[in-house]
Scaffold this active site. Structure first.
Site, PDB file in Angstrom:
ATOM      1  N   TYR A 143       0.822  -1.216   0.000  1.00 41.03           N
ATOM      2  CA  TYR A 143       0.000   0.000   0.000  1.00 41.03           C
ATOM      3  C   TYR A 143       0.854   1.262   0.000  1.00 41.03           C
ATOM      4  O   TYR A 143       0.421   2.297  -0.534  1.00 41.03           O
ATOM      5  CB  TYR A 143      -1.031  -0.046   1.141  1.00 41.03           C
TER       6      TYR A 143
ATOM      7  N   ASN B 268     -12.448   2.702  -6.031  1.00 43.39           N
ATOM      8  CA  ASN B 268     -11.029   3.068  -6.067  1.00 43.39           C
ATOM      9  C   ASN B 268     -10.584   3.645  -4.729  1.00 43.39           C
ATOM     10  O   ASN B 268     -11.335   4.355  -4.063  1.00 43.39           O
ATOM     11  CB  ASN B 268     -10.772   4.081  -7.173  1.00 43.39           C
TER      12      ASN B 268
ATOM     13  N   HIS C 217     -14.532   0.953  -0.866  1.00 38.37           N
ATOM     14  CA  HIS C 217     -13.424   0.051  -0.533  1.00 38.37           C
ATOM     15  C   HIS C 217     -12.319   0.750   0.250  1.00 38.37           C
ATOM     16  O   HIS C 217     -11.193   0.267   0.308  1.00 38.37           O
ATOM     17  CB  HIS C 217     -12.846  -0.569  -1.817  1.00 38.37           C
TER      18      HIS C 217
ATOM     19  N   CYS D 213      -0.888   4.396  16.454  1.00 40.15           N
ATOM     20  CA  CYS D 213      -2.202   5.036  16.389  1.00 40.15           C
ATOM     21  C   CYS D 213      -2.140   6.304  17.238  1.00 40.15           C
ATOM     22  O   CYS D 213      -1.785   6.237  18.418  1.00 40.15           O
ATOM     23  CB  CYS D 213      -3.272   4.092  16.934  1.00 40.15           C
TER      24      CYS D 213
ATOM     25  N   GLY E  41     -15.587   1.724 -15.920  1.00 42.20           N
ATOM     26  CA  GLY E  41     -14.249   1.161 -15.704  1.00 42.20           C
ATOM     27  C   GLY E  41     -14.167   0.133 -14.601  1.00 42.20           C
ATOM     28  O   GLY E  41     -13.198   0.116 -13.849  1.00 42.20           O
TER      29      GLY E  41
ATOM     30  N   ASN F 263     -17.045   1.282 -20.486  1.00 41.22           N
ATOM     31  CA  ASN F 263     -15.888   0.432 -20.210  1.00 41.22           C
ATOM     32  C   ASN F 263     -15.118   0.173 -21.509  1.00 41.22           C
ATOM     33  O   ASN F 263     -15.679   0.326 -22.594  1.00 41.22           O
ATOM     34  CB  ASN F 263     -16.380  -0.903 -19.621  1.00 41.22           C
TER      35      ASN F 263
HETATM   36  N1  APR Z   1     -11.272   3.173 -19.805  1.00 42.90           N
HETATM   37  C1  APR Z   1     -12.356   2.455 -19.437  1.00 42.90           C
HETATM   38  N2  APR Z   1     -12.293   1.232 -18.891  1.00 42.90           N
HETATM   39  C2  APR Z   1     -11.062   0.713 -18.721  1.00 42.90           C
HETATM   40  C3  APR Z   1      -9.878   1.392 -19.081  1.00 42.90           C
HETATM   41  C4  APR Z   1     -10.024   2.676 -19.653  1.00 42.90           C
HETATM   42  N3  APR Z   1      -8.979   3.412 -20.041  1.00 42.90           N
HETATM   43  N4  APR Z   1      -8.825   0.602 -18.772  1.00 42.90           N
HETATM   44  C5  APR Z   1      -9.310  -0.522 -18.253  1.00 42.90           C
HETATM   45  N5  APR Z   1     -10.664  -0.470 -18.218  1.00 42.90           N
HETATM   46  C6  APR Z   1     -11.596  -1.470 -17.702  1.00 42.90           C
HETATM   47  C7  APR Z   1     -11.165  -2.906 -17.926  1.00 42.90           C
HETATM   48  O1  APR Z   1     -11.626  -3.377 -19.185  1.00 42.90           O
HETATM   49  C8  APR Z   1     -11.839  -3.634 -16.765  1.00 42.90           C
HETATM   50  O2  APR Z   1     -13.152  -4.058 -17.108  1.00 42.90           O
HETATM   51  O3  APR Z   1     -11.653  -1.310 -16.299  1.00 42.90           O
HETATM   52  C9  APR Z   1     -11.946  -2.561 -15.677  1.00 42.90           C
HETATM   53  C10 APR Z   1     -10.980  -2.740 -14.511  1.00 42.90           C
HETATM   54  O4  APR Z   1     -11.290  -3.934 -13.846  1.00 42.90           O
HETATM   55  P1  APR Z   1     -10.519  -4.418 -12.530  1.00 42.90           P
HETATM   56  O5  APR Z   1      -9.050  -4.373 -12.756  1.00 42.90           O
HETATM   57  O6  APR Z   1     -11.112  -5.714 -12.138  1.00 42.90           O
HETATM   58  O7  APR Z   1     -10.850  -3.268 -11.452  1.00 42.90           O
HETATM   59  P2  APR Z   1     -12.173  -3.069 -10.568  1.00 42.90           P
HETATM   60  O8  APR Z   1     -13.379  -3.521 -11.309  1.00 42.90           O
HETATM   61  O9  APR Z   1     -12.140  -1.676 -10.085  1.00 42.90           O
HETATM   62  O10 APR Z   1     -11.895  -4.058  -9.369  1.00 42.90           O
HETATM   63  C11 APR Z   1     -12.844  -4.141  -8.326  1.00 42.90           C
HETATM   64  O11 APR Z   1     -11.426  -5.553  -7.065  1.00 42.90           O
HETATM   65  O12 APR Z   1      -9.256  -6.041  -6.496  1.00 42.90           O
HETATM   66  C12 APR Z   1     -10.435  -5.484  -6.042  1.00 42.90           C
HETATM   67  O13 APR Z   1     -10.798  -3.971  -4.336  1.00 42.90           O
HETATM   68  C13 APR Z   1     -10.279  -4.054  -5.627  1.00 42.90           C
HETATM   69  O14 APR Z   1     -11.783  -2.207  -5.966  1.00 42.90           O
HETATM   70  C14 APR Z   1     -11.157  -3.299  -6.593  1.00 42.90           C
HETATM   71  C15 APR Z   1     -12.172  -4.359  -7.013  1.00 42.90           C
END
Ligand code: APR
Length: 225
Positions: free
Chosen positions: A52, A86, A103, A130, A169, A195
């Site tokens: 982190y 995010n 999250h 803390c 996204g 997306n």
């Molecule tokens: N514009 C739009 N979409 C995009 C772009 C972009 N430039 N780049 C990537 N993506 C899309 C990908 O196609 C994918 O579907 O964003 C998505 C990202 O997916 P993940 O990596 O799975 O991220 P997320 O959905 O936020 O993950 C959910 O999983 O690991 C945990 O806690 C973490 O909050 C996170 C959760």
């Protein structure tokens, strides 16, 4: 218009932050079980802190993009509830306020002993104290796998009242966020997915805007007026 927007890692990708599940994503370098579960933190807290700390450093280098800024504009004209999975602060730096971080946030530390939260230093480790109880029990204020996301009651209520629900996204692989589209549709909202490609839950959406967030989000916001 009452609008609920859910964002995921894809909205920050063009700001230079890695997503999780892409071929070059974070989960290619790290196993979820090693850095993103309560058990991982018990087993190897130093590794979890390092993971982190690196995320904080990457976020500090990144700048908000046109998609983050477009959502700030949207809030000026509509009743927007902005929910993000995010843990970065790019929505806030892009001009949004009242962002619901379901999250958690890199900007916050949480005491595993007394539950106190405070603004996180850029680097934390096993010795970070803390400020409330003095215990060396600082952890990132991040919702790990197996933990309950934050603000769920407020989010479900906003979804129930939404006229438009948009997911931007996010891959639709992590619940409960992956179920928001389904629920919003049942409650009568028009559901839009923005997306790079179709997500695992794209069937829950009426409309699909495919492309990079910096293009399709400003266009969509512009069309909403
Ligand atoms: N514009 C739009 N979409 C995009 C772009 C972009 N430039 N780049 C990537 N993506 C899309 C990908 O196609 C994918 O579907 O964003 C998505 C990202 O997916 P993940 O990596 O799975 O991220 P997320 O959905 O936020 O993950 C959910 O999983 O690991 C945990 O806690 C973490 O909050 C996170 C959760």
């Amino acid at each position: 218009m009452r609008i609920v927007v859910l964002t995921g890692a894809g909205i920050s990708a063009e700001s230079g932050l890695r997503t999780f599940r892409a071929e070059d994503g974070l989960w290619e370098d790290h196993r979820i079980e090693d850095v993103a579960t309560p058990e991982a933190f018990i087993r190897d807290p130093a590794l979890v802190h390092r993971f982190y700390n690196a995320r904080r450093a990457a976020t500090a280098q990144a700048e908000p993009n046109a998609a983050h800024r477009a959502l700030a504009d949207l809030a000026a004209r509509h009743e927007l509830t902005l929910v993000t999975q995010n843990v970065d602060d790019l929505h806030e730096r892009g001009g949004s306020s009242n962002v619901i971080h379901m999250h958690g946030e890199l900007a916050s530390s949480l005491c595993a002993s007394c539950g106190h939260r405070w603004p996180s230093p850029m680097e934390t480790d096993r010795k970070t104290l803390c400020p409330a109880c003095g215990t060396a029990a600082a952890r990132p204020d991040i919702v790990w796998f197996g933990e309950m996301p934050y603000h769920m009651e407020q989010i479900w209520e906003a979804i129930q009242q939404a006229e438009i629900f948009a997911a931007i996204g996010t891959s639709g692989q992590v619940y409960p966020a992956a179920g928001f589209g389904h629920q919003a549709r049942r409650s009568g909202a028009h559901c839009v997915e923005l997306n790079l490609d179709r997500s695992a839950v794209s069937r829950d959406f009426h409309e699909h805007l495919i492309g990079p967030a910096t293009q399709i989000v400003p266009e969509w916001v512009g069309r909403l007026g």
